[in-house]
Design an enzyme around this catalytic site. Structure first.
Site: not given
Ligand code: CMC
Length: 429
Positions: A305, A362
């Site tokens: 991320h 996700d």
């Protein structure tokens, strides 16, 4: 106000004010930098640049903290509802019982879409990706509400926001129904926001549909976990599109387009496809080796991320929700075994440890959505549904910000210097 920051450029030195936030790093105010120095700053991907002031969402990526209007995401996911979080994001505080009832009622009154909008769907190929359909139909909503949306009027902005939050479940469910060849279902407003969406997606007109409360709660939690994430790529896109004064429905279509990419919202679809492709825990080392190979463009989808360098707090809740849903549905999914083992191996591998790559939101969402019965192509559309509230909250905040300007980055030009045009007959080669 804290000590000014001195920036040295060549032989000159200039002092710039630093602006303190309520929490988080201070920000150097470089608005006068070009006027002072004749230079631009260079920051591709905005890794060091704050593009706006915002009071909606705070992330501390090193500590794995995500707050909406000050409230930690895990508390909101465990204890509140998507409607409550939507109100919170839009209005700044949690609603009272009456405010929540009124807000939910208002949203339920906007769930239908203009009947003519259904004809747009029929123009798409049956196998069109739902995100392609959403880019089109959400953008098309602007043609239904163009003259009636004066964005300088806060009331009209709020009506447009309610419409978007309310209509997204209908539009997303219609995209699914179109792909499977079943009739569209009209909303049923005595159901919850999420229950209504599940019915429009999985129900058929020929039979009553009973909402499973455990799936409804899990889905609501997934919506909360995706509701907002400060200045991510799609939100920044919505803000940039909105900064020119564009119609809000068109701005949301821009956000949807940006979200679709596999580095952003498209990662949930890509992560499940990857887990399916791996298929067996025995093949995990092969994929780990590929992810580490500099000459191979493959990345472990659902890992890493831009902001979280410790853990993604949303992934923790998502993992627990995956276990709940699979238990309720009595599913033993081999994909989950691959996911768990992959996570374990990656978290103990020096490459992933050094680069601070952790599972993101996700990684587990795909496993849950797959178990609930959503086809993989729908995953990013569900993300778009939930993120719509974040987009409209950020868009409203931007329009009402007196410092708001049209977004207009500068560049480092590396092309040809000025040269004279030559007629084609004089060109060599
Ligand atoms: N697998 C393998 N290596 C990775 C991965 C990954 N998933 N992510 C980053 N790296 C490596 C990358 O190769 C680079 O290595 P090096 O320094 O040797 O060149 C280093 O880690 C830093 O990567 P980056 O691309 O500079 O980092 P970024 O902050 O620009 O990218 C990211 C963040 C999310 C785009 C990236 O981690 C990625 O592509 N992850 C997979 C896609 C994904 O899961 N996206 C969902 C994000 S969360 C939901 C959302 O916000 O939409």
């Amino acid at each position: 106000m804290t000590e000014p920051t001195t920036i040295k450029t060549g032989s000159s030195e200039k002092a710039y004010t630093t602006l303190p936030g309520t929490v988080g790093p201070e920000v150097v105010d470089i608005r006068k930098f070009y006027a002072d120095t004749g230079m631009f700053t260079y920051d591709p991907g905005f890794t060091s640049t704050a593009s706006c002031q915002s009071a909606i969402t705070y992330i501390d990526g090193d500590a794995g903290i995500l707050l909406h209007r000050g409230y930690p995401i895990d508390q909101l996911a465990e204890q509140s509802s998507f409607m409550e979080v939507s109100y919170l994001l839009l209005h700044g505080d949690l609603p009272s019982a009456t405010e929540l009832k009124d807000f939910s009622w208002t949203i339920s009154r906007h769930t239908m879409v203009h009947e003519q909008l259904s004809t747009f769907y029929r123009g798409f190929r049956r196998d069109a990706h739902p995100m392609a359909i959403l880019c089109g139909v959400v953008g098309a909503l602007s043609s239904f509400y163009h003259d009636s949306t004066d964005i300088t009027d806060p009331k009209q902005r709020m009506i447009a926001s309610h419409r978007l939050i309310a209509k997204m479940p209908t539009l997303v469910a219609m995209a699914h129904k179109y792909s499977v060849g079943q009739p569209f279902l009209y909303p049923q407003n005595d159901l919850s926001y999420t229950g209504n969406f599940l019915r429009m997606t999985f129900g058929v007109p020929a039979e009553p549909y009973e909402v499973n409360p455990i799936i409804e709660a899990a889905m609501d939690k997934i919506f909360i976990l995706h509701a907002d994430h400060e200045q991510n790529a799609s939100t920044s896109t919505v803000r940039l599109a909105g900064s020119s004064g564009a119609n809000p429905f068109a701005c949301m279509a821009a956000g949807i387009a940006c979200l679709w990419g596999p580095a952003h919202g498209g990662a949930n679809e890509a992560a499940l496809n990857m887990l399916r492709e791996i298929g067996d825990v025995k093949r995990i080392p092969e994929y780990i080796a590929r992810a580490k190979d500099k000459n191979d463009p493959f990345r472990l989808m659902g890992f890493g991320h831009r902001v979280y360098k410790n853990f993604d707090p949303r992934a923790k809740v998502m993992k627990a929700t995956a276990d709940e849903v699979l238990k309720e549905l009595n599913i033993t999914d081999p994909v989950l075994d691959v996911a768990k083992e992959l996570e374990h191996i990656a978290l103990n591998d020096p490459y992933f440890i050094e680069k601070k790559l952790y599972p993101n939101v996700d990684f587990y969402s795909g496993v849950i959505l797959n178990a609930i019965g959503f086809p993989t192509e729908m995953f990013t559309a569900l993300f778009a549904l939930a993120r719509t509230v974040g987009w409209v909250a950020q868009w409203n905040e931007m329009i009402s910000d007196p410092e708001q300007k049209i977004g207009r980055p500068r560049q480092l030009y590396v092309g040809q210097t000025a040269r004279d045009y030559m007629p084609v007959s004089s060109r060599i080669g």
